[in-house]
Design an enzyme around this catalytic site. Structure first.
Site, short mmCIF file in Angstrom:
data_model
loop_
_atom_site.label_atom_id
_atom_site.label_comp_id
_atom_site.label_asym_id
_atom_site.label_seq_id
_atom_site.Cartn_x
_atom_site.Cartn_y
_atom_site.Cartn_z
N HIS A 18 42.80 30.04 41.21
CA HIS A 18 42.67 30.72 39.92
C HIS A 18 43.31 29.88 38.81
O HIS A 18 42.74 29.72 37.73
CB HIS A 18 43.39 32.08 39.94
CG HIS A 18 42.87 33.09 40.91
ND1 HIS A 18 43.67 33.75 41.80
CD2 HIS A 18 41.61 33.56 41.12
CE1 HIS A 18 42.94 34.60 42.51
NE2 HIS A 18 41.68 34.50 42.13
N LYS A 42 40.40 48.79 45.11
CA LYS A 42 41.18 47.88 45.98
C LYS A 42 42.60 48.43 46.10
O LYS A 42 43.11 49.04 45.16
CB LYS A 42 41.23 46.49 45.33
CG LYS A 42 39.99 45.65 45.59
CD LYS A 42 40.25 44.16 45.32
CE LYS A 42 39.06 43.31 45.73
NZ LYS A 42 39.29 41.86 45.55
N ARG A 91 33.45 29.08 44.49
CA ARG A 91 34.14 28.34 45.55
C ARG A 91 33.17 27.75 46.55
O ARG A 91 33.39 26.70 47.11
CB ARG A 91 35.11 29.27 46.30
CG ARG A 91 36.34 29.64 45.50
CD ARG A 91 37.05 30.80 46.11
NE ARG A 91 36.21 31.99 46.10
CZ ARG A 91 36.53 33.14 46.63
NH1 ARG A 91 37.68 33.27 47.25
NH2 ARG A 91 35.72 34.18 46.56
N SER A 130 42.91 35.45 47.78
CA SER A 130 44.21 36.14 47.74
C SER A 130 44.48 36.84 49.06
O SER A 130 45.61 36.79 49.57
CB SER A 130 44.23 37.14 46.58
OG SER A 130 44.02 36.48 45.37
N1 COA Z 1 40.28 30.59 43.65
C1 COA Z 1 40.81 31.37 44.58
N2 COA Z 1 40.37 32.59 44.86
C2 COA Z 1 39.34 33.07 44.15
C3 COA Z 1 38.72 32.31 43.17
C4 COA Z 1 39.22 31.01 42.92
N3 COA Z 1 38.69 30.22 41.99
N4 COA Z 1 37.71 33.03 42.66
C5 COA Z 1 37.71 34.19 43.30
N5 COA Z 1 38.69 34.22 44.21
C6 COA Z 1 38.96 35.29 45.15
C7 COA Z 1 40.07 36.22 44.77
O1 COA Z 1 41.30 35.73 45.20
C8 COA Z 1 39.68 37.50 45.49
O2 COA Z 1 40.13 37.42 46.81
P1 COA Z 1 40.42 38.75 47.64
O3 COA Z 1 39.12 39.51 47.72
O4 COA Z 1 40.86 38.17 48.91
O5 COA Z 1 41.47 39.51 46.91
C9 COA Z 1 38.17 37.46 45.54
O6 COA Z 1 37.81 36.12 45.23
C10 COA Z 1 37.51 38.39 44.59
O7 COA Z 1 38.12 38.29 43.34
P2 COA Z 1 38.55 39.59 42.50
O8 COA Z 1 39.28 39.10 41.34
O9 COA Z 1 39.24 40.60 43.32
O10 COA Z 1 37.26 40.30 42.12
P3 COA Z 1 35.85 39.74 41.77
O11 COA Z 1 35.88 38.26 41.65
O12 COA Z 1 34.97 40.34 42.75
O13 COA Z 1 35.52 40.37 40.34
C11 COA Z 1 35.73 41.39 38.24
C12 COA Z 1 36.47 40.72 39.40
C13 COA Z 1 36.77 41.99 37.33
C14 COA Z 1 34.92 40.39 37.48
C15 COA Z 1 34.78 42.49 38.81
O14 COA Z 1 35.44 43.23 39.79
C16 COA Z 1 34.31 43.43 37.71
O15 COA Z 1 33.53 43.09 36.86
N6 COA Z 1 34.86 44.65 37.72
C17 COA Z 1 34.60 45.67 36.69
C18 COA Z 1 33.53 46.66 37.11
C19 COA Z 1 32.18 46.21 36.63
O16 COA Z 1 31.98 45.85 35.49
N7 COA Z 1 31.21 46.26 37.54
C20 COA Z 1 29.87 45.85 37.27
C21 COA Z 1 29.71 44.37 37.45
S1 COA Z 1 28.08 43.85 37.11
#
Ligand code: COA
Length: 164
Positions: A18, A42, A91, A130
């Site tokens: 990140h 979560k 990734r 994570s």
């Molecule tokens: N390096 C390391 N880890 C990474 C990474 C990177 N560059 N990119 C993603 N990850 C990992 C995270 O560590 C996380 O790991 P985990 O699942 O083991 O905890 C995983 O990828 C997912 O990341 P996370 O931040 O939990 O969620 P997400 O990437 O799925 O999405 C949002 C986050 C906020 C963008 C998404 O949940 C969201 O939009 N939520 C709001 C609800 C919404 O609008 N929904 C409709 C969407 S169209």
């Protein structure tokens, strides 16, 4: 007009994957907001406040990076703040299918022409998540270099406290 971007996620905890994305995106935009999501679906190790505090601490060397929280739809938060871009890290090819779906759904919901910008994760961090870090730490494994030192200390302390 200032170029503004959002990088959103759970950050439970923030990893070097990140942080690498944040550092690179902060060079591309005038202002980058790291949006820590209050995600009821979560069960995080850290509270929202703790996750924010860790992100703030490990990004304090980046003057154009702000940390904020949001809940609900990402697109609502984006529309409210009129971010020009939403940053996502890719990734592996396996991330792509989920990401394209999310980007296309969000594109329908954005009101100000916000673009999703994908950055390829540095190969040093392409296998990190994570959850994987938390699992390794919970069994006493070594994760040096995979997350910021401060975040590493916080994970170990939190797990020790939880095990008492
Ligand atoms: N390096 C390391 N880890 C990474 C990474 C990177 N560059 N990119 C993603 N990850 C990992 C995270 O560590 C996380 O790991 P985990 O699942 O083991 O905890 C995983 O990828 C997912 O990341 P996370 O931040 O939990 O969620 P997400 O990437 O799925 O999405 C949002 C986050 C906020 C963008 C998404 O949940 C969201 O939009 N939520 C709001 C609800 C919404 O609008 N929904 C409709 C969407 S169209």
């Amino acid at each position: 007009m200032a170029r503004t971007a959002l990088y959103a996620g759970s950050f439970d905890p923030i990893t070097n994957g990140h942080l690498n994305i944040i550092e690179r995106a902060s060079r591309m935009f005038d202002s980058l907001t790291v949006g820590v999501i209050d995600n009821a679906s979560k069960k995080p190790l850290f509270s929202l406040e703790e996750r924010c505090a860790i992100v703030r601490k490990v990004t304090e060397h980046l003057p154009n990076v702000k940390v904020d929280t949001f809940r609900g739809l990402l697109a609502d938060y984006v529309n409210e703040h009129e971010f020009q871009a939403v940053i996502r890290g890719l990734r592996a090819t396996s991330d792509f299918e989920y990401e394209i779906q999310m980007a296309q759904m969000n594109a329908r919901l954005y009101k100000h022409g916000t673009e999703t910008v994908f950055l390829m994760t540095d190969p040093r961090y392409s296998f990190i998540s994570s959850s994987l870090i938390k699992e390794v730490v919970s069994f006493g494994g070594e994760v040096t270099g995979l997350l910021p030192e401060y975040a590493d200390e916080c994970v170990r302390k939190k797990m020790n406290d939880n095990n008492r």
